[in-house]
Design a protein around this motif. Structure first.
Motif, PDB file in Angstrom:
ATOM      1  N   SER A  56       0.832  -1.207   0.000  1.00 32.71           N
ATOM      2  CA  SER A  56       0.000   0.000   0.000  1.00 32.71           C
ATOM      3  C   SER A  56       0.865   1.255   0.000  1.00 32.71           C
ATOM      4  O   SER A  56       1.868   1.345   0.726  1.00 32.71           O
ATOM      5  N   GLN A  57       0.473   2.215  -0.834  1.00 34.85           N
ATOM      6  CA  GLN A  57       1.179   3.482  -0.878  1.00 34.85           C
ATOM      7  C   GLN A  57       0.880   4.297   0.383  1.00 34.85           C
ATOM      8  O   GLN A  57       1.764   4.879   0.996  1.00 34.85           O
ATOM      9  N   GLU A  58      -0.393   4.341   0.732  1.00 39.11           N
ATOM     10  CA  GLU A  58      -0.803   5.035   1.957  1.00 39.11           C
ATOM     11  C   GLU A  58      -0.783   4.019   3.093  1.00 39.11           C
ATOM     12  O   GLU A  58      -1.490   3.020   3.063  1.00 39.11           O
ATOM     13  N   ARG A  59       0.027   4.279   4.089  1.00 39.70           N
ATOM     14  CA  ARG A  59       0.233   3.304   5.163  1.00 39.70           C
ATOM     15  C   ARG A  59      -0.164   3.963   6.487  1.00 39.70           C
ATOM     16  O   ARG A  59       0.663   4.575   7.170  1.00 39.70           O
ATOM     17  N   ILE A  60      -1.437   3.836   6.790  1.00 38.97           N
ATOM     18  CA  ILE A  60      -1.991   4.481   7.981  1.00 38.97           C
ATOM     19  C   ILE A  60      -2.772   3.447   8.792  1.00 38.97           C
ATOM     20  O   ILE A  60      -3.540   2.664   8.236  1.00 38.97           O
ATOM     21  N   ILE A  61      -2.562   3.487  10.094  1.00 34.13           N
ATOM     22  CA  ILE A  61      -3.388   2.720  11.028  1.00 34.13           C
ATOM     23  C   ILE A  61      -4.122   3.725  11.911  1.00 34.13           C
ATOM     24  O   ILE A  61      -3.488   4.553  12.570  1.00 34.13           O
ATOM     25  N   LYS A  62      -5.439   3.642  11.885  1.00 33.75           N
ATOM     26  CA  LYS A  62      -6.256   4.549  12.699  1.00 33.75           C
ATOM     27  C   LYS A  62      -6.801   3.775  13.889  1.00 33.75           C
ATOM     28  O   LYS A  62      -7.471   2.747  13.718  1.00 33.75           O
ATOM     29  N   ILE A  63      -6.486   4.275  15.070  1.00 38.50           N
ATOM     30  CA  ILE A  63      -6.977   3.646  16.306  1.00 38.50           C
ATOM     31  C   ILE A  63      -7.788   4.700  17.058  1.00 38.50           C
ATOM     32  O   ILE A  63      -7.290   5.786  17.354  1.00 38.50           O
ATOM     33  N   SER A  64      -9.032   4.385  17.358  1.00 32.99           N
ATOM     34  CA  SER A  64      -9.904   5.348  18.037  1.00 32.99           C
ATOM     35  C   SER A  64     -10.688   4.652  19.143  1.00 32.99           C
ATOM     36  O   SER A  64     -10.909   3.441  19.099  1.00 32.99           O
ATOM     37  N   THR A  65     -11.079   5.438  20.138  1.00 33.95           N
ATOM     38  CA  THR A  65     -11.935   4.937  21.217  1.00 33.95           C
ATOM     39  C   THR A  65     -13.122   5.872  21.363  1.00 33.95           C
ATOM     40  O   THR A  65     -12.990   7.098  21.225  1.00 33.95           O
ATOM     41  N   THR A  66     -14.282   5.300  21.635  1.00 31.52           N
ATOM     42  CA  THR A  66     -15.504   6.074  21.820  1.00 31.52           C
ATOM     43  C   THR A  66     -16.359   5.420  22.903  1.00 31.52           C
ATOM     44  O   THR A  66     -16.073   4.308  23.360  1.00 31.52           O
ATOM     45  N   ILE A  67     -17.410   6.107  23.278  1.00 31.83           N
ATOM     46  CA  ILE A  67     -18.384   5.581  24.239  1.00 31.83           C
ATOM     47  C   ILE A  67     -19.736   5.527  23.549  1.00 31.83           C
ATOM     48  O   ILE A  67     -20.195   6.530  22.987  1.00 31.83           O
ATOM     49  N   GLU A  68     -20.362   4.364  23.557  1.00 33.89           N
ATOM     50  CA  GLU A  68     -21.703   4.193  23.001  1.00 33.89           C
ATOM     51  C   GLU A  68     -22.597   3.616  24.090  1.00 33.89           C
ATOM     52  O   GLU A  68     -22.560   2.424  24.377  1.00 33.89           O
ATOM     53  N   HIS A  69     -23.376   4.509  24.689  1.00 37.78           N
ATOM     54  CA  HIS A  69     -24.262   4.111  25.792  1.00 37.78           C
ATOM     55  C   HIS A  69     -23.425   3.470  26.903  1.00 37.78           C
ATOM     56  O   HIS A  69     -22.589   4.137  27.491  1.00 37.78           O
ATOM     57  N   ASP A  70     -23.616   2.189  27.184  1.00 40.83           N
ATOM     58  CA  ASP A  70     -22.873   1.524  28.258  1.00 40.83           C
ATOM     59  C   ASP A  70     -21.738   0.660  27.715  1.00 40.83           C
ATOM     60  O   ASP A  70     -21.292  -0.285  28.378  1.00 40.83           O
ATOM     61  N   TRP A  71     -21.273   0.973  26.512  1.00 45.86           N
ATOM     62  CA  TRP A  71     -20.202   0.199  25.888  1.00 45.86           C
ATOM     63  C   TRP A  71     -19.011   1.104  25.583  1.00 45.86           C
ATOM     64  O   TRP A  71     -19.184   2.262  25.181  1.00 45.86           O
ATOM     65  N   VAL A  72     -17.824   0.537  25.762  1.00 43.91           N
ATOM     66  CA  VAL A  72     -16.591   1.205  25.327  1.00 43.91           C
ATOM     67  C   VAL A  72     -16.180   0.565  24.007  1.00 43.91           C
ATOM     68  O   VAL A  72     -16.036  -0.663  23.922  1.00 43.91           O
ATOM     69  N   CYS A  73     -16.016   1.404  22.989  1.00 37.80           N
ATOM     70  CA  CYS A  73     -15.753   0.896  21.644  1.00 37.80           C
ATOM     71  C   CYS A  73     -14.337   1.276  21.206  1.00 37.80           C
ATOM     72  O   CYS A  73     -13.884   2.404  21.438  1.00 37.80           O
ATOM     73  N   VAL A  74     -13.674   0.307  20.548  1.00 45.08           N
ATOM     74  CA  VAL A  74     -12.339   0.528  19.998  1.00 45.08           C
ATOM     75  C   VAL A  74     -12.379   0.170  18.519  1.00 45.08           C
ATOM     76  O   VAL A  74     -12.919  -0.873  18.137  1.00 45.08           O
ATOM     77  N   SER A  75     -11.831   1.051  17.700  1.00 45.25           N
ATOM     78  CA  SER A  75     -11.751   0.794  16.259  1.00 45.25           C
ATOM     79  C   SER A  75     -10.278   0.744  15.849  1.00 45.25           C
ATOM     80  O   SER A  75      -9.509   1.649  16.171  1.00 45.25           O
ATOM     81  N   VAL A  76      -9.909  -0.349  15.146  1.00 47.67           N
ATOM     82  CA  VAL A  76      -8.560  -0.496  14.606  1.00 47.67           C
ATOM     83  C   VAL A  76      -8.701  -0.645  13.102  1.00 47.67           C
ATOM     84  O   VAL A  76      -9.178  -1.675  12.606  1.00 47.67           O
ATOM     85  N   ALA A  77      -8.321   0.396  12.354  1.00 50.33           N
ATOM     86  CA  ALA A  77      -8.512   0.400  10.897  1.00 50.33           C
ATOM     87  C   ALA A  77      -7.165   0.579  10.203  1.00 50.33           C
ATOM     88  O   ALA A  77      -6.250   1.215  10.740  1.00 50.33           O
ATOM     89  N   ASP A  78      -7.051   0.012   9.004  1.00 50.21           N
ATOM     90  CA  ASP A  78      -5.819   0.147   8.220  1.00 50.21           C
ATOM     91  C   ASP A  78      -6.163   0.536   6.791  1.00 50.21           C
ATOM     92  O   ASP A  78      -7.310   0.424   6.353  1.00 50.21           O
ATOM     93  N   SER A  79      -5.155   0.984   6.082  1.00 53.86           N
ATOM     94  CA  SER A  79      -5.344   1.394   4.680  1.00 53.86           C
ATOM     95  C   SER A  79      -4.888   0.293   3.724  1.00 53.86           C
ATOM     96  O   SER A  79      -4.438   0.568   2.622  1.00 53.86           O
ATOM     97  N   GLY A  80      -5.016  -0.957   4.168  1.00 54.02           N
ATOM     98  CA  GLY A  80      -4.627  -2.092   3.335  1.00 54.02           C
ATOM     99  C   GLY A  80      -5.684  -2.444   2.306  1.00 54.02           C
ATOM    100  O   GLY A  80      -6.590  -1.656   2.025  1.00 54.02           O
ATOM    101  N   PRO A  81      -5.617  -3.668   1.742  1.00 56.04           N
ATOM    102  CA  PRO A  81      -6.544  -4.060   0.668  1.00 56.04           C
ATOM    103  C   PRO A  81      -7.950  -4.362   1.143  1.00 56.04           C
ATOM    104  O   PRO A  81      -8.880  -4.462   0.341  1.00 56.04           O
ATOM    105  N   GLY A  82      -8.136  -4.515   2.459  1.00 54.90           N
ATOM    106  CA  GLY A  82      -9.465  -4.829   2.972  1.00 54.90           C
ATOM    107  C   GLY A  82      -9.764  -6.311   2.861  1.00 54.90           C
ATOM    108  O   GLY A  82      -8.962  -7.111   2.375  1.00 54.90           O
TER     109      GLY A  82
END
Length: 545
Positions: A447-473
């Motif tokens: 991949s030309q664009e090499r990014i890993i996005k890591i985020s945390t959020t709160i959804e009601h009574d849940w803690v959410c973590v997202s781990v995303a990459d710019s790969g082929p999917g």
């Protein structure tokens, strides 16, 4: 009649008590009934009012020579009528009073206006006192000033008490402002009533209009039901740590918060007889970021060694389990063949059946031997876990790998997260596997664009973590299979461990009563979304291998 009565009043005061003033002469003393004056007060009553007034009263001529004093004047100054009548009011003056005050006094009363202020007077015995003085001009029939009337009170004690309060207030404010810890006092409606300079600095540093409300919200999330119980019982709390994620120059910051509730009596008039009180919270906020950063460096070194050892154990474990899985498949086929031969009862195939039986027995013994060789992973302690802190640690552990692979990490945390209950080691392994998966995917696809996005959020009574990459999917038809053992989207991967990373990840998520899925809406690569229940909604999490 007192001896201090001046000559100019003698003629009026000696009027018979029965004589009364006309309504025009005594408009304040008249009582109206049916629209007409029915009764007026005797003049002698006004004389008695002046004589018995609890405030020091003196009457002077236009040059401030004293013509009359009442009893309260004697009580305050120590001078009786014989000692002070005929003398000037300056007899009471003390040099410590600035000249400008006397200038303003005479300038005011000379213009037919009332002057009120404070000055220092001297009693007969020479003791100074603070006088609260009012001087008003008196006018003759032509409207010209004929006399002056002065009224004053000794307010020395009141001034002393007021200054004591003011000094105490200044002392408290000086101590608060000199403190290296941010301090703020809030009322029961969470309104700030007092703060110090360190707290004001937090307003600009954290870019929050009222940091106290932000910290209170974080503490409520962290303490859960315990917060409400502390308020009801007026119990304080100490050293509750709040971690704040920030994209600014100071980065992640840690604060140690302590609080104490106290009661103050209300000072309004309504509560003079019926005592009322107000509740306040003293909140202290101590920036412990430098200390926590030092601890974090030491902890990262320890974690790196510990994770390397654990990863080695898991690698051996997964290799053996994979080998056992590979051996189990032909053994199952051999067992099926033996069953078929047994059912047919074919004597010609008896030697082959016996041979297969021996092979099966040896295979089972081999599996038993391998099973004994599988290393056990010790039970993990279940503790409150801050996922922001844990993810931050994992990213620090991976910093070298990110640099080596030219990967940019986009870290988008929720500033404050409620804790979850779980095993720190297992959760680190979970995110390590997801990051490994993302790095391998981008390397595989170049991949030309090499990014890993890591985020945390709160959804009601849940803690959410997202781990995303710019790969082929991951293709839609493969998303349900990636969590199956030994399934991999990389056909060139060799070895029995291929395809086990996401299986392990799902197992860890399940152990924490969480959920993991691939975001179908993410189009620029692959995004894993993991959800964990907040700590306050869990009584027990069962963590085991």
């Amino acid at each position: 009649m007192t001896k201090s009565t001046p000559d100019y009043l003698q003629g009026q005061i000696e009027i018979e008590t029965a004589d009364i003033l006309s309504p025009s002469q005594n408009p304040l003393g008249q009582s109206l009934k049916g629209g007409k004056a029915s009764k007026t007060l005797p003049f002698s009553l006004f004389v008695k009012a002046v004589e018995q007034a609890p405030v020091a009263i003196s009457i002077t001529d236009k040059k401030a020579n004293i013509l009359y004093i009442n009893q309260a004047f004697t009580d305050v100054t120590g001078y009786n009528a014989a000692e002070i009548l005929g003398k000037n009011e300056s007899e009471l003056s003390d040099k410590s009073t600035p000249r400008q005050i006397y200038y303003d006094l005479w300038h005011t009363i000379s213009r037919k206006q009332v002057w009120h202020g404070q000055l220092i007077n001297r009693q007969k015995m020479g003791q100074r006192y603070l006088a609260d003085l009012t001087i008003a001009p008196m006018f003759d029939d032509r409207g010209a000033i004929s006399h002056y009337i002065g009224m004053h009170r000794d307010v020395t004690q009141a001034h002393y008490a007021e200054q004591q309060v003011s000094n105490q207030k200044q002392l408290i404010e000086s101590v608060l402002n000199a403190s290296p810890v941010a301090m703020v006092v809030l009322d029961s409606d969470k309104r700030v009533v007092l703060d110090n300079q360190m707290y004001k600095m937090l307003i600009s540093e954290l870019d929050k209009k009222e940091p106290a409300l932000f910290f209170l919200e974080a503490l409520e999330q962290d303490m859960g039901d315990l917060w409400g119980e502390n308020i009801d019982r007026q119990q304080g709390f100490a050293n509750r740590e709040v971690r704040i994620e920030s994209a600014g120059l100071k980065g992640t910051r840690w604060f140690s918060c302590s609080g104490n509730w106290f009661i103050e009596n209300d000072v309004c008039a309504d509560s003079f007889f019926a005592r009322q009180s107000k509740d306040y919270l003293l909140l202290t906020i101590n920036d412990i970021s430098p200390l926590r950063r030092q601890q974090e460096k030491l902890q990262i070194q320890t974690l790196r060694t510990m994770l390397a050892e654990e990863e080695h154990i898991r690698s051996i474990r997964e290799t053996l389990l994979g080998a056992m899985h590979q051996i189990r498949q032909p053994l199952n086929q051999i067992h099926a063949a033996i069953q078929i031969m047994t059912q047919r009862n074919d004597a010609n195939n008896s030697p082959i059946r016996d041979l297969l039986g021996q092979v099966q027995k040896m295979g089972e013994e081999t599996l038993a031997t391998l099973q004994r060789c599988v290393p056990e992973i010790p039970e993990s302690a279940v503790v409150p876990v801050n996922l922001n802190q844990l993810l931050h640690e994992v990213m620090l552990l991976y910093s070298t790998k990110f640099l080596a692979n030219g990967i940019v990490v986009d870290w988008l945390p929720n500033p404050v997260l409620p804790n979850i209950l779980g095993s720190e080691n297992k959760l680190r392994m979970l995110f390590k596997q997801l990051i490994d998966n993302a790095v391998n995917a981008m390397n595989r696809a170049s991949s030309q664009e090499r990014i890993i996005k890591i985020s945390t959020t709160i959804e009601h009574d849940w803690v959410c973590v997202s781990v995303a990459d710019s790969g082929p999917g991951i293709a839609a038809n493969q998303r349900s299979k990636v969590f199956e053992p030994f399934f991999t989207t990389n056909q060139s991967t060799a070895g029995v461990q291929a395809g086990m990373g996401l299986v392990m990840s799902k197992e860890i998520v399940n152990q924490h009563n969480g959920m993991i899925e691939i975001d179908p809406q993410y189009k620029n690569g692959c995004s894993f979304i993991i959800r964990f229940p907040c700590q306050k909604n869990l009584t027990m999490v069962n963590i085991h291998e």
